[in-house]
Design an enzyme around this catalytic site. Structure first.
Site, PDB file in Angstrom:
ATOM      1  N   GLY A 246      -3.552  58.559  38.837  1.00 32.50           N
ATOM      2  CA  GLY A 246      -3.948  57.159  38.762  1.00 32.50           C
ATOM      3  C   GLY A 246      -4.798  56.655  39.913  1.00 32.50           C
ATOM      4  N   CYS A 271      -5.325  65.314  48.368  1.00 35.82           N
ATOM      5  CA  CYS A 271      -5.741  64.618  47.145  1.00 35.82           C
ATOM      6  C   CYS A 271      -5.357  63.136  47.188  1.00 35.82           C
ATOM      7  CB  CYS A 271      -5.169  65.321  45.915  1.00 35.82           C
ATOM      8  SG  CYS A 271      -6.083  64.954  44.400  1.00 35.82           S
ATOM      9  N   ASN A 313      -8.754  68.222  41.403  1.00 37.69           N
ATOM     10  CA  ASN A 313      -8.324  67.448  40.244  1.00 37.69           C
ATOM     11  C   ASN A 313      -8.170  65.994  40.652  1.00 37.69           C
ATOM     12  OD1 ASN A 313      -7.245  66.357  37.937  1.00 37.69           O
ATOM     13  ND2 ASN A 313      -5.206  67.236  38.251  1.00 37.69           N
ATOM     14  N   HIS A 356      -7.445  70.923  46.786  1.00 35.02           N
ATOM     15  CA  HIS A 356      -6.116  71.535  46.771  1.00 35.02           C
ATOM     16  C   HIS A 356      -6.099  72.881  47.485  1.00 35.02           C
ATOM     17  CE1 HIS A 356      -3.765  68.881  44.033  1.00 35.02           C
ATOM     18  NE2 HIS A 356      -4.982  68.473  43.719  1.00 35.02           N
ATOM     19  N   GLU A 358      -3.574  74.685  48.124  1.00 31.15           N
ATOM     20  CA  GLU A 358      -2.618  75.587  47.470  1.00 31.15           C
ATOM     21  C   GLU A 358      -3.221  76.241  46.236  1.00 31.15           C
ATOM     22  OE1 GLU A 358      -2.411  72.376  44.586  1.00 31.15           O
ATOM     23  OE2 GLU A 358      -2.706  72.430  46.751  1.00 31.15           O
TER      24      GLU A 358
END
Length: 381
Positions: A246, A271, A313, A356, A358
Site C-alpha cells: 500500500g 522497501c 516489488n 530486496h 534477501e
C-alpha cells in the site's frame, strides 16, 4: 469456466478460470521474474493487487511447503498466459490450481499477458476487476472505476502480526541439498547470535527474517502499531523496518514511532521501511507510473559507483528532492528511471534501500546489506 479482467478504461482481457468463482476489485500490476510465483503469491506487499506474470508458462514446478513468504497468499487475484498441465519437482506437494483454490484466490489463464503488460507500461497502473463468476463486463468496468485504489489506504494493518513473537532458529536453517535432506536429515548450522534486534512487521517476508538470523541476528518481530516507547523497553541492539503493502504516506503511526527512534538505535530498512524512514525524516513519497516488480532492476550505488541487479516489488518511491532537504541523502538510484533506491542519514546510523537484499526470488548482489547492518551496530556499541 470463462472469466475476464476489466480495466477502468473499459479494456477487457478474456481468459479461463482455473480457481474459485469470484469477483474482486484491485490494482493491476505485473512482475517480470521468470521464477518464484509461490513467493510472489505469499508476499504481503501484494495486498490489494491483482498480479499478472510476464513469464508465459506458470505452475510447472507446483507448490511446496518451504518457499512461502508468509502464512498465506495476499494477492487479490492472479493472471497468467499458460498454466502448465504438469507440476514436476521433487519438492512439490500440490498443484498451483489446488493451492489457489484452497486459499480462495481467483485466477485466470489464457490471458494475453503481453498486451496487458504493454498497456500498463504505457498508461500506468490501473484499477481493475477480475471476475470468474459470470459478472456483466460493463458492470465490472464501472466497479473498477469506483474502487478506491491504493493511495491513502492503510493495508499494513491487514497484514501485520497481531502480537510480538520471536523468530525461531529452526525457521532459518536451510536444507543444503537433496542428499542431506532425504538421507542424512541434516541442516546447515546457524552462526551464534551476535546482535538482538526488533523488526517492525509492515508485511515482512520470511526470507528477510531467515537472512537476518543467518547473519547472526536474533529477531523479535513486533506489530506495525508498536510505539517507540514499547520498543525501547525491549532494549534492542538495532531496529529493522520491513517491506509492506500500500501507500507509505497512509501510516502516520509508523512515521511517528520511527521518528522517535531515529538517533536512539541503529536502523536498517527495506522497501516500505525505506519509505517510512523518508516520512520520519520529514520527506515525501510518490506513486510510480507502474512500479518496479521483478528480479532484473539495475541500481547504482552513488558512493561506490557499483551497479547491482536487484529484486524489487514496490509501486511507490521516495521523493529524492524532499530527502536532501531534511538531513538525509540519496545513496542509490534506479538506472532505468532515476528514482531513489536508497537513503542514509548524514550523521546518524540509519540507512535503507528500496529493493530486496534477501532476493526471494532474485539475484543476490545486495545480500551484503545484512552484514553492513551488523557492522553499523558493532560500531555503535
Amino acid at each position: 469456466m470463462s472469466g475476464f479482467l476489466a480495466l477502468e478504461d473499459g479494456s477487457i482481457f478474456k481468459g479461463e478460470s482455473f480457481s474459485v468463482e469470484m469477483t474482486v476489485a484491485a490494482e493491476i500490476c505485473f512482475n517480470t521474474s521468470m521464477t518464484g510465483y509461490q513467493e510472489m503469491l505469499t508476499d504481503p506487499s501484494y495486498k490489494g493487487q491483482i498480479l499478472t506474470l510476464t513469464y508465459p508458462e506458470i505452475g510447472n514446478y507446483g507448490v511446496n511447503q518451504e518457499d512461502v513468504e508468509s502464512e498465506r497468499p495476499h494477492v487479490s487475484g492472479f493472471v497468467i498466459r499458460e498454466l502448465s498441465p504438469v507440476a514436476s519437482n521433487w519438492r512439490s506437494r500440490e498443484t498451483l490450481t489446488s493451492y489457489l483454490q484452497r486459499n480462495n484466490i481467483p485466477a485466470l489463464k489464457g490471458v494475453d499477458t503481453r498486451a496487458l503488460t504493454k498497456k500498463l507500461r504505457e498508461v500506468g497502473a490501473m484499477k481493475g476487476v477480475l471476475s470468474t463468476a459470470g459478472m456483466d463486463e460493463q458492470e465490472a468496468v464501472r466497479m473498477a472505476k469506483d474502487w478506491h485504489g491504493l493511495e491513502g489506504i492503510d493495508y499494513v494493518k491487514e497484514v501485520t502480526c497481531k502480537e510480538p513473537y520471536e523468530w525461531m532458529d529452526e525457521d532459518s536453517e536451510a536444507w543444503v541439498d537433496n542428499y542431506r535432506l532425504k538421507v542424512l536429515k541434516q541442516r546447515e548450522k546457524l552462526p551464534p547470535v551476535k546482535h538482538r534486534i526488533v523488526a517492525y512487521d509492515f508485511g515482512i517476508k520470511y526470507n528477510i527474517l531467515r537472512r537476518l538470523r543467518q547473519n547472526g541476528f536474533a529477531v523479535t518481530v513486533v506489530p506495525a502499531s508498536t510505539s517507540a516507547e514499547q520498543v525501547m523497553k525491549m532494549d534492542p541492539d538495532g531496529l529493522f523496518l520491513s517491506n509492506g503493502p500500500g501507500d507509505p504516506s497512509a501510516l502516520p503511526y509508523a512515521h511517528q514511532a520511527v521518528k522517535e527512534l531515529v538517533g536512539k538505535k541503529p536502523i536498517f530498512g527495506i522497501c516500505m521501511g525505506n519509505q517510512i524512514l523518508a516520512h520520519a525524516f520529514g520527506g515525501r513519497t510518490k506513486k510510480l507510473k507502474f512500479g518496479h516488480r521483478g528480479g532484473n532492476q539495475p541500481v547504482k550505488d552513488l558512493e561506490t559507483n557499483r551497479v547491482a541487479i536487484t529484486s524489487q516489488n514496490h509501486g511507490f518511491a521516495v521523493d529524492a528532492e524532499s530527502i536532501e532537504a531534511v538531513g538525509a541523502k540519496v545513496t542509490h538510484v534506479n538506472l532505468n528511471d532515476g528514482t531513489c533506491e536508497g537513503l542514509r542519514h548524514k550523521e546518524l546510523p540509519v540507512f535503507s534501500v528500496q529493493y530486496h537484499p534477501e532476493a526471494s526470488p532474485g539475484p543476490h548482489d545486495a545480500d551484503y546489506f545484512f552484514q553492513q547492518f551488523a557492522k553499523v551496530i558493532d560500531k555503535c556499541k
